[in-house]
Design a protein around this motif. Structure first.
Motif, PDB file in Angstrom:
ATOM      1  N   ALA A   1      -7.807  17.301 -13.617  1.00 53.87           N
ATOM      2  CA  ALA A   1      -6.538  17.244 -14.418  1.00 53.87           C
ATOM      3  C   ALA A   1      -5.809  15.627 -14.169  1.00 53.87           C
ATOM      4  N   VAL A   2      -6.151  15.392 -12.888  1.00 57.81           N
ATOM      5  CA  VAL A   2      -5.262  14.186 -12.744  1.00 57.81           C
ATOM      6  C   VAL A   2      -6.068  13.148 -13.273  1.00 57.81           C
ATOM      7  N   SER A   3      -7.332  13.049 -13.275  1.00 56.97           N
ATOM      8  CA  SER A   3      -8.234  12.014 -13.724  1.00 56.97           C
ATOM      9  C   SER A   3      -7.976  11.689 -15.423  1.00 56.97           C
ATOM     10  N   VAL A   4      -7.928  13.101 -15.745  1.00 55.34           N
ATOM     11  CA  VAL A   4      -7.718  13.160 -17.348  1.00 55.34           C
ATOM     12  C   VAL A   4      -6.408  12.604 -17.749  1.00 55.34           C
ATOM     13  N   ARG A   5      -5.360  12.525 -17.116  1.00 56.18           N
ATOM     14  CA  ARG A   5      -4.084  12.079 -17.276  1.00 56.18           C
ATOM     15  C   ARG A   5      -4.233  10.553 -16.945  1.00 56.18           C
TER      16      ARG A   5
ATOM     17  N   PHE B   1       0.791  -1.274  -0.040  1.00 50.68           N
ATOM     18  CA  PHE B   1      -0.090  -0.166  -0.154  1.00 50.68           C
ATOM     19  C   PHE B   1       0.883   1.132   0.188  1.00 50.68           C
ATOM     20  N   SER B   2       1.955   1.117   0.848  1.00 52.33           N
ATOM     21  CA  SER B   2       2.839   2.323   0.659  1.00 52.33           C
ATOM     22  C   SER B   2       3.368   2.629  -0.787  1.00 52.33           C
ATOM     23  N   HIS B   3       3.558   1.597  -1.567  1.00 53.36           N
ATOM     24  CA  HIS B   3       4.085   1.855  -2.805  1.00 53.36           C
ATOM     25  C   HIS B   3       2.932   2.326  -3.567  1.00 53.36           C
ATOM     26  N   ALA B   4       1.829   2.025  -3.481  1.00 53.35           N
ATOM     27  CA  ALA B   4       0.403   2.542  -4.122  1.00 53.35           C
ATOM     28  C   ALA B   4       0.396   3.917  -3.786  1.00 53.35           C
ATOM     29  N   LEU B   5       0.944   4.428  -2.541  1.00 53.71           N
ATOM     30  CA  LEU B   5       0.452   5.783  -2.257  1.00 53.71           C
ATOM     31  C   LEU B   5       1.650   6.593  -2.834  1.00 53.71           C
ATOM     32  N   ARG B   6       2.983   6.086  -2.973  1.00 57.46           N
ATOM     33  CA  ARG B   6       3.844   6.785  -3.748  1.00 57.46           C
ATOM     34  C   ARG B   6       3.441   6.954  -5.068  1.00 57.46           C
ATOM     35  N   VAL B   7       3.222   6.027  -5.648  1.00 53.53           N
ATOM     36  CA  VAL B   7       2.609   6.085  -7.066  1.00 53.53           C
ATOM     37  C   VAL B   7       1.556   7.219  -7.432  1.00 53.53           C
ATOM     38  N   THR B   8       0.625   7.245  -6.340  1.00 53.78           N
ATOM     39  CA  THR B   8      -0.598   8.419  -6.484  1.00 53.78           C
ATOM     40  C   THR B   8       0.027   9.903  -6.202  1.00 53.78           C
ATOM     41  N   LEU B   9       0.891   9.868  -5.209  1.00 54.19           N
ATOM     42  CA  LEU B   9       1.522  11.062  -4.990  1.00 54.19           C
ATOM     43  C   LEU B   9       2.114  11.571  -6.258  1.00 54.19           C
ATOM     44  N   ALA B  10       3.120  10.463  -7.012  1.00 51.04           N
ATOM     45  CA  ALA B  10       3.578  11.197  -8.088  1.00 51.04           C
ATOM     46  C   ALA B  10       2.712  11.525  -8.968  1.00 51.04           C
TER      47      ALA B  10
ATOM     48  N   LEU C   1      -0.326  12.750  -8.692  1.00 51.67           N
ATOM     49  CA  LEU C   1      -1.027  14.119  -8.224  1.00 51.67           C
ATOM     50  C   LEU C   1       0.015  15.098  -8.827  1.00 51.67           C
ATOM     51  N   LEU C   2       1.460  14.834  -9.024  1.00 52.34           N
ATOM     52  CA  LEU C   2       2.262  15.671  -9.601  1.00 52.34           C
ATOM     53  C   LEU C   2       2.405  15.740 -11.138  1.00 52.34           C
ATOM     54  N   PHE C   3       1.541  14.789 -11.609  1.00 51.31           N
ATOM     55  CA  PHE C   3       1.797  14.527 -13.084  1.00 51.31           C
ATOM     56  C   PHE C   3       2.935  13.769 -13.521  1.00 51.31           C
ATOM     57  N   ARG C   4       3.223  12.843 -12.732  1.00 50.90           N
ATOM     58  CA  ARG C   4       4.621  12.043 -12.957  1.00 50.90           C
ATOM     59  C   ARG C   4       4.134  10.708 -13.167  1.00 50.90           C
TER      60      ARG C   4
END
Length: 208
Positions: A151-155, A2-11, A13-16
């Motif tokens: 914008a995040v959902s679009v990405r 889950f921590s990996h999922a959270l890191r991916v999601t935070l990225a 949010l920054l469009f990475r």
């Protein structure tokens, strides 16, 4: 995991990165769906009765799953569903939590309007309504987070379904409309149950 999922999601949010970086795990995606529903419930509970808020939260989660599955199936990319939904749910939950302070500031006046049928009728008719101005910071923050989340959902949709940017924007708007339809349907289904258990609030009819 889950921590990996959270890191991916935070990225995200920054469009990475993209939803393909999200863990391919059905339990994680289900946990993200629960998190999204709870975060939505937290936002709406001060505004509407708790059963309706719960119905709306569940309706939104189901509506997003329905739309995303339909989109990826149409694109023959249904193997990406678990990761895409996980990313959408967890990012939505984070945005909902970020919006919580603004909603808390806006809730008293919104609750007053929602409980006043006469005021709602005047709003629908485009007539002025006596209401206090909401805090400027709360309005700006909620607007900023709304467009950021869009914008995040679009990405996420664009990368998951291999879409061009215009198509990603249009389909994300369509996704929001589908989710709203499911929310309304879920609330309509909840109202008879609320009446059965005496949970409907008393409403004063609007003056004719």
């Amino acid at each position: 995991m889950f921590s990996h999922a959270l890191r991916v999601t935070l990225a995200l949010l920054l469009f990475r990165g993209g939803p393909q970086d999200f863990p391919f795990s059905v339990p994680i995606s289900r946990a993200c769906a629960v998190a999204a529903a709870l975060a939505s419930l937290l936002l709406m509970a001060p505004l509407i009765p708790l059963p309706l808020a719960l119905a709306a939260a569940i309706g939104g989660v189901v509506g997003l799953a329905f739309f995303t599955r339909t989109l990826l199936r149409a694109r023959k990319l249904e193997n990406r569903l678990v990761q895409t939904l996980g990313a959408q749910y967890l990012s939505g939950a984070l945005f909902a939590l970020a919006m919580w302070p603004a909603f808390q500031a806006l809730a008293p006046e919104l609750s007053r309007l929602l409980s006043d049928p006469a005021a709602l009728e005047r709003l629908r008719a485009g007539q002025p309504v006596d209401m206090q101005s909401p805090p400027m910071w709360a309005t700006l923050l909620s607007d900023l987070l709304f467009f950021w989340s869009l914008a995040v959902s679009v990405r996420i949709n664009r990368l998951a379904a291999d879409l061009a940017v215009p198509a990603g924007i249009l389909l994300t708007i369509a996704s929001a409309l589908v989710m709203m339809s499911f929310v309304v349907l879920a609330q309509l289904m909840a109202i008879p149950l609320m009446g059965l258990f005496g949970l409907l609030p008393a409403v004063t009819p609007a003056a004719s």
